[in-house]
Scaffold this active site. Structure first.
Site, PDB file in Angstrom:
ATOM      1  N   ARG A  16       0.815  -1.220   0.000  1.00  0.00           N
ATOM      2  CA  ARG A  16       0.000   0.000   0.000  1.00  0.00           C
ATOM      3  C   ARG A  16       0.847   1.267   0.000  1.00  0.00           C
ATOM      4  NH1 ARG A  16      -3.857  -0.661   4.958  1.00  0.00           N
ATOM      5  NH2 ARG A  16      -4.348   1.502   4.388  1.00  0.00           N
ATOM      6  N   GLY A 102       7.584  -3.396  13.209  1.00  0.00           N
ATOM      7  CA  GLY A 102       8.388  -2.325  12.620  1.00  0.00           C
ATOM      8  C   GLY A 102       7.571  -1.164  12.103  1.00  0.00           C
ATOM      9  N   ASP A 103       6.307  -1.403  11.772  1.00  0.00           N
ATOM     10  CA  ASP A 103       5.453  -0.329  11.272  1.00  0.00           C
ATOM     11  C   ASP A 103       4.550   0.255  12.358  1.00  0.00           C
ATOM     12  OD1 ASP A 103       3.735  -2.456  11.567  1.00  0.00           O
ATOM     13  OD2 ASP A 103       3.057  -2.503   9.478  1.00  0.00           O
TER      14      ASP A 103
END
Length: 451
Positions: A16, A102-103
Site C-alpha cells: 500500500r 516495525g510499522d
C-alpha cells in the site's frame, strides 16, 4: 528487569506504500520508523534484537548493519509464523521476548516495561498482550478481560458477537512472554482459518487449553500503537509526532509563533527563550541555544546555533554550519561547513561555504566564498573585525586578515594582510555622451521598423 530480547516483525511487503523503499525505512521526522521503535526499546537495554525480514531484505539488512540480527520469513505465513523464524536466532536464550512491529513505531519505553513487569507479576501469566481503546474500534480484534486484566477471550471482529463488539478494549498485536513459553506455544498454533495462516494471537488460546491464563496491559495513549501502512497514514504519523514535539518545545520554554507550521527533526535540540517564527524546517542534527531567534521560512540542518543568534528570514544552514554567540545571518544567506564567529554578521544574499569568519566581522550583501574548483573544496578564513564589501568573491584558498577591508565588487584570489585594504576591480572606462547617442540611434531604428 529480567534479561529480554526484542523481536521486531518487518517482513511485510508494504504494497500500500507503493514504494521501492521498504515500508519500515520510510522516515518520520527524518528518522526511519523502525529506528524510532528501536530507540524506545534501547532505553530498556535489550540483550538481543532480532528483526524478521522478508521482502526488501537487502535494504533492511543494510540499514540495520550490526544494530540487530535478522532472520528471513519466506514464505510469509502469518504473524505467528514470523515470530517462529526468530527461534534459531534466540537459541539458548532463556529471558523474556517482547514482540514488536516495525510499522508501529511510537510504542513508548514505559509501555514496554509495563508489559514485561506484568509478565512477572505474582499470578505469572503465560502471555501479556498490549491492549488499547481507540476512538473508533473499526475492525480491531477484541480483548475480553476481567477487572484484574486476566484475559477471558480474544476474538477477531468478524467472529465477535454484538456483545463482544461492544467491548472497547482492542488487541494491538504486541505481546510479551518468556522465550521458552513463546516458542512452545507457537509450535502448537495451527492454521485452520480462512487465510491458512499462523496467527500470533492464537498463543493465548493455546495457553488457555493448557490451563494457563494470559493478561492484558492497557496503554493510556492509544496513538502509540498506530500502525502505518500507506502514505496517508505516514503523513498522519508525521503530524502526530510533530504535534507532540511542538508541545514539548513550548513546555520547555521556546516560543513558536505558528506551531503548526514549524517542523522538527527527531533529534532537534531547542533551548529556552528561543523564538521560532512561522514556516521553519529543522533537518537532523540541529541544536539551538538559549535566546536565539529563528525567523520565518528558514531551513536548518546539521547546524549549531549559539546563544542570542539570529537566523533569517529565508536563511539556509547546511551541515557543518556553526553560529557563535550573537552572530547573525539574514535573508537569503546560506552557510555550509562554516563558522560565523561571535557577533559576526552576514545579513543579505551571501554564501559562506568551507569558511571561518572571525568575531565581529561583517560580510556584505552578495558576498560568496568560491570554495570549489571543480575537483576539490578549499577554505576561506576571514579574520576578526574584517569588513567584506558587497558583491565580493573570495576565491579559496584565501585568508583575509584581522581588521582588513575588501572593497565592494572585488574578486580576491590572494591573501589580504591584517589591516589592509584590498580592491580588485577593472579600470572604469568613461565615454561622455555615448549613451545618449546610442539611445537616439536605437529609437530611430525601432521607429523605422514600426512603419
Amino acid at each position: 528487569m529480567r534479561e529480554f530480547a526484542t523481536v521486531i516483525l518487518a517482513a511485510g511487503k508494504g504494497t500500500r506504500m507503493k514504494s521501492g523503499l521498504h515500508k519500515v525505512l520510510h522516515p518520520i521526522a527524518g528518522r526511519p520508523m523502525i529506528d524510532h521503535l528501536m530507540a524506545s526499546a534501547a532505553q530498556l537495554g535489550p540483550a538481543r534484537t532480532v528483526v524478521v525480514v522478508g521482502s526488501g531484505r537487502d535494504q533492511l539488512e543494510s540499514a540495520l548493519a550490526d544494530r540487530a540480527e535478522t532472520c528471513l520469513q519466506e514464505p510469509q505465513l502469518g504473524t505467528g509464523h514470523a515470530v517462529q523464524q526468530a527461534q534459531d536466532g534466540l537459541n539458548g536464550f532463556d529471558g523474556d521476548v517482547l514482540i514488536l512491529y516495525g510499522d508501529v513505531p511510537f510504542v513508548r519505553a514505559e509501555t514496554m516495561r509495563a508489559m514485561l513487569d506484568r509478565l512477572h507479576a505474582d499470578d505469572a501469566p503465560a502471555v501479556v498482550v498490549l491492549g488499547f481503546e481507540p476512538a473508533d474500534t473499526l475492525q480491531y480484534g477484541r480483548v475480553i478481560a476481567d477487572a484484574d486484566g486476566r484475559i477471558e477471550k480474544m476474538v477477531e471482529h468478524k467472529d465477535a458477537t454484538e456483545a463482544e463488539r461492544a467491548c472497547r478494549l482492542c488487541n494491538s498485536g504486541l505481546m510479551a512472554a518468556r522465550a521458552a513459553d513463546m516458542f512452545d506455544l507457537l509450535a502448537r498454533v495451527g492454521n485452520d482459518n480462512s487465510q491458512g495462516e499462523y496467527y500470533l494471537v492464537d498463543v493465548v488460546n493455546v495457553a488457555r487449553e493448557d490451563g494457563r491464563h494470559s493478561a492484558v496491559v492497557v496503554t493510556d495513549q492509544p496513538d502509540e500503537v498506530t500502525g502505518i501502512n500507506s502514505r496517508a497514514e505516514l503523513a498522519r504519523a508525521e503530524a502526530q509526532w510533530q504535534g507532540v514535539k511542538r508541545e514539548e518545545a513550548m513546555a520547555a520554554g521556546a516560543s513558536l509563533r505558528a506551531p503548526e507550521t514549524v517542523f522538527f527533526s527527531y533529534d532537534t535540540q531547542i533551548g529556552r527563550d528561543v523564538t521560532i517564527e512561522p514556516n521553519v524546517v529543522f533537518g537532523p542534527g540541529v541544536s539551538v541555544a538559549d535566546g536565539a531567534t529563528i525567523r520565518a521560512f528558514s531551513h536548518i540542518e546539521g547546524a549549531s546555533i549559539g546563544p542570542g543568534c539570529e537566523v533569517g528570514p529565508y536563511a539556509r544552514l547546511r551541515p557543518g554550519a556553526v553560529m557563535e554567540k550573537g552572530s547573525k545571518v539574514g535573508n537569503f544567506v546560506e552557510m555550509k561547513k562554516a563558522v560565523l564567529g561571535e557577533g559576526a554578521k552576514a545579513n543579505h544574499l551571501t554564501y559562506l561555504g568551507d569558511a571561518e569568519v572571525g568575531a565581529g566581522a561583517n560580510i556584505g550583501a552578495g558576498t560568496i566564498t568560491c570554495n570549489y574548483d571543480g575537483y576539490f573544496k578549499h577554505k576561506t578564513v576571514i579574520g576578526p573585525r574584517a569588513f567584506i564589501g558587497s558583491n565580493s568573491a573570495l576565491i579559496a584558498p584565501v585568508r583575509i586578515g584581522a581588521d582588513a577591508i575588501v572593497a565592494a565588487g572585488s574578486a580576491v584570489s590572494r591573501d589580504v594582510d591584517d589591516g589592509e585594504l584590498r580592491m580588485v576591480r577593472a579600470e572604469q572606462l568613461v565615454k561622455p555622451g555615448w549613451a545618449d547617442r546610442f539611445h537616439d540611434t536605437m529609437k530611430k531604428k525601432k521607429a523605422g521598423e514600426d512603419k
